[in-house]
Design a protein around this motif. Structure first.
Motif, PDB file in Angstrom:
ATOM      1  N   ASP A 178       0.727  -1.430   0.134  1.00 15.40           N
ATOM      2  CA  ASP A 178      -0.004   0.180   0.255  1.00 15.40           C
ATOM      3  C   ASP A 178       0.629   0.962  -0.098  1.00 15.40           C
ATOM      4  N   GLY A 179       2.358   1.307   0.306  1.00 14.33           N
ATOM      5  CA  GLY A 179       2.851   2.411   0.238  1.00 14.33           C
ATOM      6  C   GLY A 179       3.245   2.907   1.344  1.00 14.33           C
ATOM      7  N   LEU A 180       3.627   3.754   1.935  1.00 13.19           N
ATOM      8  CA  LEU A 180       4.661   4.253   3.371  1.00 13.19           C
ATOM      9  C   LEU A 180       3.966   5.947   3.210  1.00 13.19           C
ATOM     10  N   PRO A 181       3.140   6.098   4.019  1.00 15.71           N
ATOM     11  CA  PRO A 181       1.886   7.237   4.156  1.00 15.71           C
ATOM     12  C   PRO A 181       3.437   8.446   4.167  1.00 15.71           C
ATOM     13  N   GLU A 182       2.764   9.626   3.732  1.00 11.55           N
ATOM     14  CA  GLU A 182       4.385  10.432   3.889  1.00 11.55           C
ATOM     15  C   GLU A 182       4.014  11.464   4.304  1.00 11.55           C
ATOM     16  N   ALA A 188      -5.218   8.845   6.032  1.00  6.82           N
ATOM     17  CA  ALA A 188      -6.769   8.312   6.384  1.00  6.82           C
ATOM     18  C   ALA A 188      -7.098   7.658   4.887  1.00  6.82           C
ATOM     19  N   ASP A 189      -6.515   7.494   3.825  1.00 12.34           N
ATOM     20  CA  ASP A 189      -6.460   6.256   2.439  1.00 12.34           C
ATOM     21  C   ASP A 189      -5.802   4.981   2.556  1.00 12.34           C
ATOM     22  N   HIS A 190      -5.077   4.994   3.950  1.00  7.91           N
ATOM     23  CA  HIS A 190      -4.479   3.360   4.324  1.00  7.91           C
ATOM     24  C   HIS A 190      -5.239   2.090   5.263  1.00  7.91           C
ATOM     25  N   ASP A 191      -5.313   1.088   4.888  1.00  6.17           N
ATOM     26  CA  ASP A 191      -6.016  -0.100   5.431  1.00  6.17           C
ATOM     27  C   ASP A 191      -5.391   0.153   6.911  1.00  6.17           C
ATOM     28  N   TRP A 192      -6.265  -0.036   8.031  1.00  6.07           N
ATOM     29  CA  TRP A 192      -6.178   0.022   9.916  1.00  6.07           C
ATOM     30  C   TRP A 192      -6.249  -1.461  10.208  1.00  6.07           C
ATOM     31  N   VAL A 193      -5.973  -1.780  10.463  1.00  4.33           N
ATOM     32  CA  VAL A 193      -6.277  -2.586  12.030  1.00  4.33           C
ATOM     33  C   VAL A 193      -6.806  -2.230  12.942  1.00  4.33           C
ATOM     34  N   MET A 194      -8.385  -1.400  13.977  1.00  9.30           N
ATOM     35  CA  MET A 194      -8.753  -0.553  14.091  1.00  9.30           C
ATOM     36  C   MET A 194      -8.757  -1.685  15.871  1.00  9.30           C
ATOM     37  N   TYR A 195      -8.940  -0.997  16.886  1.00  8.19           N
ATOM     38  CA  TYR A 195      -8.831  -1.469  18.050  1.00  8.19           C
ATOM     39  C   TYR A 195      -9.916  -0.751  19.149  1.00  8.19           C
ATOM     40  N   SER A 196     -10.546  -1.536  19.522  1.00 12.15           N
ATOM     41  CA  SER A 196     -11.395  -0.474  20.273  1.00 12.15           C
ATOM     42  C   SER A 196     -10.696   0.322  21.265  1.00 12.15           C
ATOM     43  N   ARG A 197     -10.444   0.303  21.920  1.00 12.83           N
ATOM     44  CA  ARG A 197      -9.602   1.130  22.930  1.00 12.83           C
ATOM     45  C   ARG A 197      -8.947   2.588  22.045  1.00 12.83           C
ATOM     46  N   VAL A 198      -9.055   2.501  20.885  1.00 19.90           N
ATOM     47  CA  VAL A 198      -7.766   3.764  19.921  1.00 19.90           C
ATOM     48  C   VAL A 198      -9.274   4.452  19.710  1.00 19.90           C
ATOM     49  N   PRO A 199      -8.932   5.549  19.331  1.00 15.43           N
ATOM     50  CA  PRO A 199     -10.636   6.112  18.992  1.00 15.43           C
ATOM     51  C   PRO A 199     -10.508   6.078  17.028  1.00 15.43           C
ATOM     52  N   GLU A 200     -11.575   6.417  16.744  1.00 18.45           N
ATOM     53  CA  GLU A 200     -10.868   6.334  15.563  1.00 18.45           C
ATOM     54  C   GLU A 200     -10.850   7.652  14.630  1.00 18.45           C
ATOM     55  N   LEU A 204      -3.241  13.395  16.270  1.00 12.78           N
ATOM     56  CA  LEU A 204      -1.388  13.326  16.601  1.00 12.78           C
ATOM     57  C   LEU A 204      -0.730  15.075  16.092  1.00 12.78           C
ATOM     58  N   THR A 205       0.292  15.177  16.885  1.00 13.90           N
ATOM     59  CA  THR A 205       0.846  17.183  16.736  1.00 13.90           C
ATOM     60  C   THR A 205       2.145  16.791  15.603  1.00 13.90           C
ATOM     61  N   CYS A 206       1.700  17.191  14.566  1.00 11.44           N
ATOM     62  CA  CYS A 206       2.871  16.860  13.878  1.00 11.44           C
ATOM     63  C   CYS A 206       3.946  18.593  13.410  1.00 11.44           C
ATOM     64  N   ASN A 207       4.963  18.857  13.582  1.00 16.30           N
ATOM     65  CA  ASN A 207       5.926  20.005  13.551  1.00 16.30           C
ATOM     66  C   ASN A 207       4.897  21.122  14.456  1.00 16.30           C
ATOM     67  N   ILE A 255       7.669  -1.473  11.296  1.00 16.57           N
ATOM     68  CA  ILE A 255       7.935   0.128   9.791  1.00 16.57           C
ATOM     69  C   ILE A 255       7.326   0.822  11.137  1.00 16.57           C
ATOM     70  N   HIS A 256       7.972   2.238  12.196  1.00 16.39           N
ATOM     71  CA  HIS A 256       7.240   3.532  12.598  1.00 16.39           C
ATOM     72  C   HIS A 256       7.287   3.947  11.448  1.00 16.39           C
ATOM     73  N   VAL A 257       6.018   4.335  11.304  1.00 14.29           N
ATOM     74  CA  VAL A 257       5.163   5.306   9.768  1.00 14.29           C
ATOM     75  C   VAL A 257       5.294   6.947  10.533  1.00 14.29           C
ATOM     76  N   LEU A 258       4.966   7.872   9.729  1.00 16.63           N
ATOM     77  CA  LEU A 258       5.281   9.354  10.257  1.00 16.63           C
ATOM     78  C   LEU A 258       5.954   8.926  11.832  1.00 16.63           C
ATOM     79  N   PRO A 259       7.424   9.178  11.681  1.00 20.13           N
ATOM     80  CA  PRO A 259       8.098   9.101  13.215  1.00 20.13           C
ATOM     81  C   PRO A 259       8.074  10.577  14.209  1.00 20.13           C
ATOM     82  N   GLU A 260       7.305  11.659  13.275  1.00 25.77           N
ATOM     83  CA  GLU A 260       7.732  13.090  13.864  1.00 25.77           C
ATOM     84  C   GLU A 260       6.247  13.221  13.982  1.00 25.77           C
TER      85      GLU A 260
END
Length: 303
Positions: A178-182, A188-200, A204-207, A255-260
């Motif tokens: 699926d590629g790596l989100p940049e 939002a365009d990627h498929d996720w493993v959804m966990y009931s205790r994590v909000p949909e 995020l705090t980016c820069n 792989i750690h996605v968007l580590p920043e």
């Protein structure tokens, strides 16, 4: 005269005999001489026989009093022994501790720590309940519950065990497909493993800018171990505690996605009813767990 009053009077009678007088017994028990004398008279009235022959300065036991004293002495000794047994439970880490945790956290961290705790304190018995349901600690008589924050308002007390970062992770197979989100928006365009205790909606705090991204996926779980398995299997991105996957990130297995970009940290607490920590066994276990988790606590380590 109630049974409790009678037992109290029996203990007073034993004290009078052992201390050789009403005044001495009264001083040791913090009572007035008149109160001690009244208790003995009530006891004699209840039994229907005299226990003491009284004189102006002294007393002696009647035959009934001598026989009755043996029973009173036994009750007094048993009460003292019971008090000492409880004091041992208060002052030494012995006795039973019941503890509940989620299946994932319990298997990964809590049970191994309890194993080492019992190696150190073999006098402590452990009753472990692993479930992903929120347990009524007071209703089920459980001493300690391990829960992640933020905690809901309740009458329970809490003790923070550790704080760890949350990260977005993906498997190499998922990234190859699926590629790596940049950017955060691409999540939002990627498929996720959804966990009931994590909000949909991820916060995020980016820069130094806060982003809110709504995500979805074709796999949904209510168990953290299942989340990891689907993540490793390449079924989508997932939000996971860094401490659970740090070694796999280093090896390249994940792989750690968007580590920043930073997610709110995960805090893990021990919760318990008011008064539980007066016990030495509970205090010892809480401190032991916190020491054992020092290496994954970003608040107390370089992480």
């Amino acid at each position: 005269m109630s049974v409790l009053d009678e037992v109290r009077a029996m203990m007073i009678f034993a004290r009078v005999v052992e201390d050789g007088g009403f005044s001495a017994a009264a001083r040791k028990m913090g009572l007035s001489r008149a109160a001690v004398s009244h208790q003995i008279r009530q006891l004699e009235a209840k039994l229907g026989v005299p226990l003491l022959r009284r004189s102006t300065r002294n007393f002696s036991l009647t035959d009934a009093g001598a026989r009755y004293y043996d029973s009173c002495r036994t009750i007094t000794l048993e009460a003292e022994a019971a008090r000492k047994r409880v004091e041992v439970l208060r002052d030494e880490p012995v006795g039973k501790i019941s503890i509940t945790s989620s299946v994932h956290l319990g298997t990964l961290r809590i049970v191994p720590i309890l194993d080492r705790f019992r190696q150190t304190y073999p006098g402590v018995a452990i009753d472990v309940h692993l479930t992903d349901e929120v347990v009524d600690l007071i209703g089920q008589g459980i001493d300690i519950g391990i829960r992640s924050g933020p905690l809901k308002s309740s009458d329970l007390k809490s003790f923070k065990l550790y704080r760890t970062h949350r990260i977005i992770a993906a498997s190499p197979a998922c990234v190859a497909r699926d590629g790596l989100p940049e950017t955060p928006e691409q999540l939002a365009d990627h498929d996720w493993v959804m966990y009931s205790r994590v909000p949909e909606t991820l916060r995020l705090t980016c820069n130094d800018q806060e982003k809110r991204i709504r995500v979805s996926g074709s796999v949904r779980v209510d168990n953290a171990t299942a989340r990891l398995q689907f993540l490793r299997g390449g079924h989508g991105l997932a939000v996971v505690p860094l401490c659970d996957v740090a070694d796999e990130i280093v090896r390249g297995d994940l792989i750690h996605v968007l580590p920043e970009c930073k997610l709110p940290d995960l805090e893990v607490f021990a919760v318990f009813a008011d008064g539980v920590t007066r016990s030495a066994k509970i205090q010892s276990l809480l401190e032991f767990m916190r020491r054992e988790m020092r290496g994954i606590d970003v608040g107390r380590s370089a992480g």
